[in-house]
Design a protein around this motif. Structure first.
Motif, PDB file in Angstrom:
ATOM      1  N   THR A  59       0.854  -1.187   0.000  1.00 25.11           N
ATOM      2  CA  THR A  59       0.000   0.000   0.000  1.00 25.11           C
ATOM      3  C   THR A  59       0.883   1.228   0.000  1.00 25.11           C
ATOM      4  O   THR A  59       1.857   1.293   0.768  1.00 25.11           O
ATOM      5  N   GLN A  88      -6.062  -1.241  -6.968  1.00 28.60           N
ATOM      6  CA  GLN A  88      -7.094  -0.353  -6.426  1.00 28.60           C
ATOM      7  C   GLN A  88      -6.467   0.987  -6.079  1.00 28.60           C
ATOM      8  O   GLN A  88      -5.364   1.047  -5.533  1.00 28.60           O
ATOM      9  N   TRP A  90      -7.462   5.249  -4.622  1.00 30.04           N
ATOM     10  CA  TRP A  90      -8.457   6.106  -3.988  1.00 30.04           C
ATOM     11  C   TRP A  90      -7.977   7.551  -3.992  1.00 30.04           C
ATOM     12  O   TRP A  90      -6.790   7.833  -3.980  1.00 30.04           O
ATOM     13  N   ASN A  91      -8.933   8.453  -4.051  1.00 27.63           N
ATOM     14  CA  ASN A  91      -8.683   9.899  -4.121  1.00 27.63           C
ATOM     15  C   ASN A  91      -7.994  10.311  -5.416  1.00 27.63           C
ATOM     16  O   ASN A  91      -7.508  11.453  -5.523  1.00 27.63           O
ATOM     17  N   GLU A  93      -8.010   8.975  -9.954  1.00 29.28           N
ATOM     18  CA  GLU A  93      -8.273   7.970 -10.986  1.00 29.28           C
ATOM     19  C   GLU A  93      -6.924   7.404 -11.409  1.00 29.28           C
ATOM     20  O   GLU A  93      -6.123   8.095 -12.033  1.00 29.28           O
ATOM     21  N   PHE A 120      -3.306  10.902  -2.450  1.00 22.67           N
ATOM     22  CA  PHE A 120      -4.079   9.741  -2.868  1.00 22.67           C
ATOM     23  C   PHE A 120      -3.281   8.501  -2.521  1.00 22.67           C
ATOM     24  O   PHE A 120      -2.160   8.577  -2.001  1.00 22.67           O
ATOM     25  N   PHE A 122      -2.897   3.865  -3.232  1.00 21.43           N
ATOM     26  CA  PHE A 122      -3.256   2.701  -4.037  1.00 21.43           C
ATOM     27  C   PHE A 122      -2.699   1.429  -3.406  1.00 21.43           C
ATOM     28  O   PHE A 122      -1.763   1.459  -2.586  1.00 21.43           O
ATOM     29  N   GLN A 425     -19.173  10.558   2.915  1.00 21.23           N
ATOM     30  CA  GLN A 425     -18.852  11.152   1.620  1.00 21.23           C
ATOM     31  C   GLN A 425     -19.905  12.174   1.186  1.00 21.23           C
ATOM     32  O   GLN A 425     -19.563  13.247   0.688  1.00 21.23           O
ATOM     33  N   ALA A 499      -6.311   7.258   3.822  1.00 19.34           N
ATOM     34  CA  ALA A 499      -6.917   7.548   2.521  1.00 19.34           C
ATOM     35  C   ALA A 499      -7.535   6.314   1.871  1.00 19.34           C
ATOM     36  O   ALA A 499      -7.224   5.974   0.728  1.00 19.34           O
ATOM     37  N   PRO A 500      -8.458   5.624   2.541  1.00 19.23           N
ATOM     38  CA  PRO A 500      -8.991   4.384   1.979  1.00 19.23           C
ATOM     39  C   PRO A 500     -10.029   4.588   0.889  1.00 19.23           C
ATOM     40  O   PRO A 500     -10.240   3.697   0.065  1.00 19.23           O
ATOM     41  N   GLU A 501     -10.707   5.754   0.887  1.00 18.46           N
ATOM     42  CA  GLU A 501     -11.756   6.027  -0.079  1.00 18.46           C
ATOM     43  C   GLU A 501     -11.742   7.508  -0.431  1.00 18.46           C
ATOM     44  O   GLU A 501     -11.134   8.328   0.272  1.00 18.46           O
ATOM     45  N   SER A 502     -12.427   7.862  -1.505  1.00 22.20           N
ATOM     46  CA  SER A 502     -12.485   9.252  -1.931  1.00 22.20           C
ATOM     47  C   SER A 502     -13.062  10.129  -0.818  1.00 22.20           C
ATOM     48  O   SER A 502     -14.109   9.840  -0.247  1.00 22.20           O
TER      49      SER A 502
END
Length: 578
Positions: A59, A88, A90-91, A93, A120, A122, A425, A499-502
């Motif tokens: 990670t 994967q 996050w935060n 593309e 961000f 990944f 969110q 930072a696991p998700e947006s």
């Protein structure tokens, strides 16, 4: 005393590598090769930090800092030197073609002023070596270059330590509270989580100096310096002692009466600010959770609502919740290395249409009270010390059964969110539209919302009717979403991660697992904590929990005290499993 170096914008990121000197056209701009658009003169630095590497995967947290002119969108590119394959992100593309990777903004984090940053992360797999990429480009221009072509890994000497970064958790370790860790390790199976970081609760004035069984704030910070080594270090401190505290729940009442706002300021916040502002601790990133379960009470538990209490009406009338939170935000936000996250309840509290906008308005009012400004708010935290499931994967808010929406089910009850992630969110966007900075981040307390074990559903409920569908598939197995005290069947949730998700700065364990929410029966104490029937397993409820049974475990001690039976249940029902 607080540091005197000037602060940057509330979400500015410290440049960890030297900025690049770049050559633009005579007009001070460069033209995109394939598009008829004008781009600003760029400049950039990148912090690429592998946070966890387990031999076949890793990670990484990435922070890109714009050291040139402002940009309205960005693409960060690099190439891997090995077999790394991103699975994967996050935060951002994140896409990959062979060894080449492109990370692009996701809209809300696309605008970067000079000195601003975006973070961000990944997950990726690999075999063989996992070398850090050597070069990065931002919008086509090389980063981390001094203009002469030689990398300069040294920090910018003009960028003082303690300057606020975009996400304080990015690239940092988080403080492990030895007082909690020792209790956890002493439990059967507890060593599996005893090294996890948890919040340090300042739940009364005496906690600042320390008590017989817990070190004080300064001692915690000194221990954090020992744990820090050469790394960045986050210390999580819970600010929790408002006058008339928690007007709707007796178990978490505090020592200060409803009118004792001056004591709150002078004897509580001021001493904490003095300690946190000590130059000795300027190299720490101090994350504060500001006053749990306070401001939402002014929305949901006052006036003519059936859930109103006289105590909450008093706090609405005297304004001391708003004043107290505002004073805390202003005093602590003035310290360069302090990051204030205001408690924002949870989806099962303010997720309804009547509560969302009103809650955001109250938060904004507090952020402008007693000398505070919205710039003193780095973000918000949801689900603190609560049990709301992070993700309900077996049903969604848009599902229908027999012509009825999931929102019509008894469990969801017209809420706008079915779980904590979707709430955090969406509420973040509401807070931004209310006036908070567009870069605010959210924290979610996942310490007790795993709901694993053999009772965890493996798929959706039957399509017989909407209630059967929801109840058969929901992970959150509380009797009612309003139940909050020592809940039977709960388990450890997602481990702390960055930072696991947006829009989410981190999953955290702000509530130390194993510490009671309140006593099952009245227990005299000198901590100002009362007995709340919601902690009594025989209690049949009130309008705030739909007149349902409390779902609380028996034989619980006073709030904040160690509850071995609860800790063991959390271990058994952990999800992800230990």
């Amino acid at each position: 005393m607080s540091r005197t170096v000037p602060k940057r914008s509330p979400r500015a990121r410290t440049a960890l590598l030297a900025a690049c000197a770049l050559i633009a056209t005579a007009a001070g701009t460069a033209m995109a090769a394939e598009a008829d658009v004008q781009a600003a003169a760029p400049g950039c630095s990148v912090d690429y930090a592998v946070q966890n590497d387990w031999g076949s995967g890793f990670t990484t947290a990435v922070t890109v800092t714009n050291t040139g002119d402002a940009v309205s969108s960005w693409d960060l590119k690099w190439s891997f030197g090995g077999s790394q394959q991103i699975s994967q992100g996050w935060n951002a593309e994140v896409s990959q073609s062979g060894a080449d990777v492109t990370a692009s903004d996701v809209g809300y984090n696309g605008t970067l002023g000079t000195g601003d940053s975006a973070s961000f992360g990944f997950n990726a797999s690999y075999s063989g070596s996992n070398a850090v990429p050597e070069t990065f480009t931002l919008n086509g221009v090389a980063c981390n270059d001094d203009g002469g072509g030689d990398p300069d890994p040294d920090p910018d000497p003009t960028d003082p330590p303690g300057d606020k970064v975009d996400n304080p958790y990015a690239g940092a370790k988080v403080y492990v509270n030895p007082d909690w860790s020792e209790k956890a390790a002493a439990e059967p199976g507890g060593t599996a989580i005893a090294d996890q970081p948890t919040g340090v609760w300042m739940d009364r004035i005496a906690a600042i100096e320390g008590t017989a069984d817990a070190r004080g704030l300064r001692a915690h910070l000194d221990t954090a310096l020992e744990q820090q080594g050469d790394d960045e270090m986050v210390v999580q401190v819970v600010i929790y002692n408002l006058p008339g505290r928690d007007c709707s729940a007796l178990a978490s009442n505090g020592e200060l009466g409803p009118e004792e706002i001056d004591r709150y300021k002078n004897e509580y916040i001021d001493p904490i600010a003095e300690i946190l502002g000590d130059e000795k601790y300027a190299g720490l990133r101090i994350v504060t959770t500001v006053e749990i379960d306070s401001l939402p009470n002014l929305v949901t538990n006052t006036g003519s609502r059936p859930t109103a209490t006289p105590e909450c009406d008093v706090m609405l009338a005297n304004g001391n919740y708003v004043k107290g939170v505002g004073y805390a935000l202003g005093k602590l936000g003035a310290i360069d290395n302090v990051y204030n996250y205001v408690d924002a309840g949870h989806h099962g509290w303010i997720g309804w249409d009547d509560n969302l906008a009103a809650s955001a308005d109250v938060f904004y009012e507090a952020a402008n009270a007693e000398g505070a400004t919205p710039a003193d708010v780095h973000g918000f935290i949801t689900n603190t010390a609560n049990f709301s499931a992070l993700k309900e994967e077996n049903f969604s808010i848009t599902d229908t059964v027999g012509g009825k929406s999931v929102r019509e089910s008894a469990w969801v009850d017209w809420n706008r969110s079915v779980d904590e992630l979707s709430f955090a969110q969406s509420f973040r966007q509401r807070l931004v539209s209310t006036g908070f900075d567009s870069g605010i981040g959210m924290l979610i307390d996942t310490s007790r919302n795993g709901w694993g074990g053999p009772e965890r559903p493996t798929g959706p409920g039957a399509m017989t009717d909407v209630d059967t569908y929801v109840d058969g598939g929901r992970y959150d197995r509380r009797i009612h979403v309003g139940n909050w005290c020592n809940q039977s069947g709960a388990g450890l949730g997602e481990r702390p991660q960055t930072a696991p998700e947006s829009g989410i700065d981190a999953y955290v364990w702000m509530k130390p697992p194993g510490e009671s929410d309140g006593s099952s029966e009245e227990i005299p104490n000198d901590e100002g904590k009362g007995f709340d029937r919601m902690c009594d397993p025989t209690y049949e409820g009130n309008p705030r929990n739909g007149n349902s049974m409390s779902g609380a475990l028996p034989d619980a001690p006073v709030s904040g005290h160690w509850f071995s039976a609860q800790f063991q249940e959390l271990l058994r029902n952990a999800h992800p499993a230990l």
